[in-house]
Scaffold this active site. Structure first.
Site, PDB file in Angstrom:
ATOM      1  N   TYR A 268       0.854  -1.188   0.000  1.00  0.00           N
ATOM      2  CA  TYR A 268       0.000   0.000   0.000  1.00  0.00           C
ATOM      3  C   TYR A 268       0.887   1.235   0.000  1.00  0.00           C
ATOM      4  O   TYR A 268       1.731   1.391   0.873  1.00  0.00           O
ATOM      5  CB  TYR A 268      -0.919   0.026   1.225  1.00  0.00           C
TER       6      TYR A 268
ATOM      7  N   GLU B 287      -0.491   4.576  -0.596  1.00  0.00           N
ATOM      8  CA  GLU B 287      -1.379   5.741  -0.749  1.00  0.00           C
ATOM      9  C   GLU B 287      -0.608   7.023  -0.468  1.00  0.00           C
ATOM     10  O   GLU B 287       0.197   7.090   0.465  1.00  0.00           O
ATOM     11  CB  GLU B 287      -2.565   5.631   0.217  1.00  0.00           C
TER      12      GLU B 287
ATOM     13  N   ASP C 174      -6.595  14.617 -24.649  1.00  0.00           N
ATOM     14  CA  ASP C 174      -6.597  13.211 -24.256  1.00  0.00           C
ATOM     15  C   ASP C 174      -5.872  12.464 -25.371  1.00  0.00           C
ATOM     16  O   ASP C 174      -6.452  12.171 -26.418  1.00  0.00           O
ATOM     17  CB  ASP C 174      -8.038  12.719 -24.106  1.00  0.00           C
TER      18      ASP C 174
ATOM     19  N   THR D  25      -3.580   7.078 -21.893  1.00  0.00           N
ATOM     20  CA  THR D  25      -3.346   5.715 -21.442  1.00  0.00           C
ATOM     21  C   THR D  25      -1.868   5.427 -21.669  1.00  0.00           C
ATOM     22  O   THR D  25      -1.178   6.173 -22.375  1.00  0.00           O
ATOM     23  CB  THR D  25      -4.150   4.687 -22.263  1.00  0.00           C
TER      24      THR D  25
ATOM     25  N   LYS E 255      -1.529   1.799 -25.185  1.00  0.00           N
ATOM     26  CA  LYS E 255      -1.900   1.759 -26.608  1.00  0.00           C
ATOM     27  C   LYS E 255      -0.617   1.937 -27.430  1.00  0.00           C
ATOM     28  O   LYS E 255       0.271   1.110 -27.327  1.00  0.00           O
ATOM     29  CB  LYS E 255      -2.988   2.790 -26.883  1.00  0.00           C
TER      30      LYS E 255
ATOM     31  N   ARG F  47      -1.133  -1.668 -18.920  1.00  0.00           N
ATOM     32  CA  ARG F  47      -2.461  -1.050 -18.927  1.00  0.00           C
ATOM     33  C   ARG F  47      -2.526  -0.012 -17.808  1.00  0.00           C
ATOM     34  O   ARG F  47      -2.318  -0.344 -16.641  1.00  0.00           O
ATOM     35  CB  ARG F  47      -3.503  -2.153 -18.709  1.00  0.00           C
TER      36      ARG F  47
HETATM   37  C1  LIG Z   1      -8.752   4.342 -24.701  1.00  0.00           C
HETATM   38  C2  LIG Z   1      -9.172   5.720 -24.392  1.00  0.00           C
HETATM   39  C3  LIG Z   1      -9.444   6.130 -23.080  1.00  0.00           C
HETATM   40  C4  LIG Z   1      -9.663   5.196 -21.915  1.00  0.00           C
HETATM   41  O1  LIG Z   1      -8.744   4.370 -21.535  1.00  0.00           O
HETATM   42  P1  LIG Z   1      -9.035   3.162 -20.528  1.00  0.00           P
HETATM   43  O2  LIG Z   1      -7.664   2.844 -20.067  1.00  0.00           O
HETATM   44  O3  LIG Z   1      -9.721   2.113 -21.295  1.00  0.00           O
HETATM   45  O4  LIG Z   1      -9.874   3.685 -19.414  1.00  0.00           O
HETATM   46  C5  LIG Z   1      -9.674   7.476 -22.836  1.00  0.00           C
HETATM   47  N1  LIG Z   1      -9.670   8.363 -23.842  1.00  0.00           N
HETATM   48  C6  LIG Z   1      -9.455   7.991 -25.117  1.00  0.00           C
HETATM   49  C7  LIG Z   1      -9.465   9.053 -26.184  1.00  0.00           C
HETATM   50  C8  LIG Z   1      -9.210   6.665 -25.439  1.00  0.00           C
HETATM   51  O5  LIG Z   1      -9.032   6.309 -26.717  1.00  0.00           O
END
Ligand SMILES: *Cc1c(COP(=O)(O)O)cnc(C)c1O
Length: 436
Positions: free
Chosen positions: A61, A63, A212, A238, A241, A247
């Site tokens: 933990y 936090e 994002d 993220t 990707k 992840r």
């Molecule tokens: C994949 C994605 C997310 C979310 O990611 P998670 O890890 O699945 O929660 C947020 N914003 C965009 C634009 C994405 O393509």
């Protein structure tokens, strides 16, 4: 099982205790090894990235943040988090990073808590044009507790910029609704995002600008897509990707005040204890992304996407916006076959060993569970070593399966050819610690 000794050792260890779980793992490993992964949001992480997660770092933990923890015994967790933060800042050229978000959607949830009050207005792309569910879907917290207004893509088929961001509409929507937050960055957008233009609009309407970059983070880290800095006030992403890490999520900014607000909104605002095994793995992944080979990888990701789009267009498929600048494309299936749906295409392709997802195209007349499109991406195939030549082959596999309308013998033939191709391009294994 993957031809990698550590995987085998781990799988033996699990099997000795739990044959059920080991069996599932073995079947999934085999599936990844012998099918073509074309889901644009997926990748194959390196063994170092994967195995950093399978460690005793999960037992703790931690936090709080480095130097300010709520539990004792965090010396090495502080080091792991500092390492991940420093590398993230270097990678994206910014001053503050929070490496604790459990996922991209969690990072966005904390961002809303940090910057908005319930009922506040924010602007984002129409979700049916390629936005993410965390950008204002009605049933998502972002759409239920806040007030999303949306801007569209260009609808005029005769415009050379058809199906790209309509910046004039962005400005009009923002001047009308005066959102507190303006969001850019998408889940199914194949073109370059003009962050500078977005900043001009944000300044004009008085909004905080958020990018994002979940899909394009790897391209940005490698200098293969323009950076959101210095234009954007806050950035979320993220890490799994194109960035090819574990992840997880990540927050970035140059603004100290916004960094403090986000830190508090993430913990204790929306999350409890950080996943420290994932934080260590993020450090490893960011270390990989700082290597020169990562730039070559991202260049190949883009070259492969262009090659796949060209080959599909040659076969009679329309690619939305006429092509791709990044790692993904949206295929309009109706130009090849007016009756073909994304749902059928996804199912038929999977039966042949080609994994992808149905996706609405802009202004899709069909419902989201059917769709007229497929979203295809090249990050995972590029990781296993595919180049332009193999992408042309992949396009021909796709066309043969769709042309046959899911005929089983065609699917079986294609599946065996794919198996053969995959054997020539094994997944990254322990012998090649950083995939090319
Ligand atoms: C994949 C994605 C997310 C979310 O990611 P998670 O890890 O699945 O929660 C947020 N914003 C965009 C634009 C994405 O393509």
């Amino acid at each position: 099982m993957a031809n990698d000794h550590i995987s085998e050792a781990i799988s033996d260890l699990i099997r000795a205790q739990d044959a059920d779980a080991a069996g599932i793992l073995a079947r999934e490993s085999e599936r990844q090894e012998h099918t073509l992964e074309l889901i644009a949001s997926e990748n194959h992480a390196s063994p170092a990235v994967m195995y950093a997660m399978g460690t005793c770092m999960t037992n703790k933990y931690a936090e709080g943040y480095p130097g300010r923890r709520y539990y004792g015994g965090c010396e090495f967790h502080d080091q792991a988090e500092e390492l991940a933060r420093d590398r993230a800042k270097k990678l994206f050229g910014c001053d503050f990073a929070n490496v604790q978000p459990h996922s991209g959607a969690q990072a966005n949830a904390a961002l809303f808590l940090a910057l908005l009050n319930p009922g506040d207005t924010f602007a984002s792309l129409e979700l049916s044009d390629g936005g993410h569910l965390s950008h204002g879907l009605k049933v998502n917290m972002s759409g239920k507790w806040f007030n999303p207004v949306h801007y569209p893509l260009i609808r005029d088929e005769n415009s050379p910029a058809f199906e790209t961001i309509d910046y004039e509409a962005v400005e009009a929507v923002c001047m009308e609704h005066k959102p507190k937050l303006l969001m850019c960055g998408y889940s199914a957008y194949p073109r370059v995002i003009d962050f500078e233009r977005f900043r001009q609009i944000a300044d004009k309407c008085g909004a905080i600008l958020h990018a994002d970059i979940a899909h394009i983070a790897g391209l940005i880290a490698a200098g293969e897509h323009p950076s959101p800095f210095p234009h954007c006030h806050v950035v979320t992403t993220t890490t799994h990707k194109t960035l090819r890490g574990p992840r997880g999520g990540l927050f970035l900014t140059n603004d100290e005040d916004l960094a403090k607000k986000f830190d508090r909104a993430l913990f204790p605002g929306t999350q409890g204890g950080p996943l420290m095994h994932v934080v260590l793995s993020k450090a490893v992944a960011f270390g990989e992304a700082l290597q020169p080979s990562f730039k070559h990888y991202q260049q190949q990701v883009k070259a492969n996407a262009r090659a796949l789009a060209m080959a599909l267009m040659d076969a009679g498929y329309r690619i939305t916006s006429g092509g791709t600048d990044n790692h993904l494309m949206l295929v309009d299936l109706r130009t090849r076959d007016a009756d073909l749906t994304g749902a059928d295409a996804e199912k038929w392709l999977e039966s042949a060993g080609i994994i992808c997802n149905k996706n609405g195209i802009p202004q899709d007349p069909r419902p989201p569970m059917k769709t007229s499109g497929l979203r295809l991406g090249t990050p995972a195939l590029t990781t296993r070593g595919f180049k332009e030549e193999q992408m042309t082959t992949v396009a021909s596999f796709i066309d043969r399966v769709l042309e046959s309308k899911g005929d089983e013998s065609v699917a079986e033939q294609v599946r065996s050819e794919i198996r053969e191709l995959c054997e020539k391009f094994p997944l990254p294994n322990a012998a090649t610690a950083t995939p090319a």
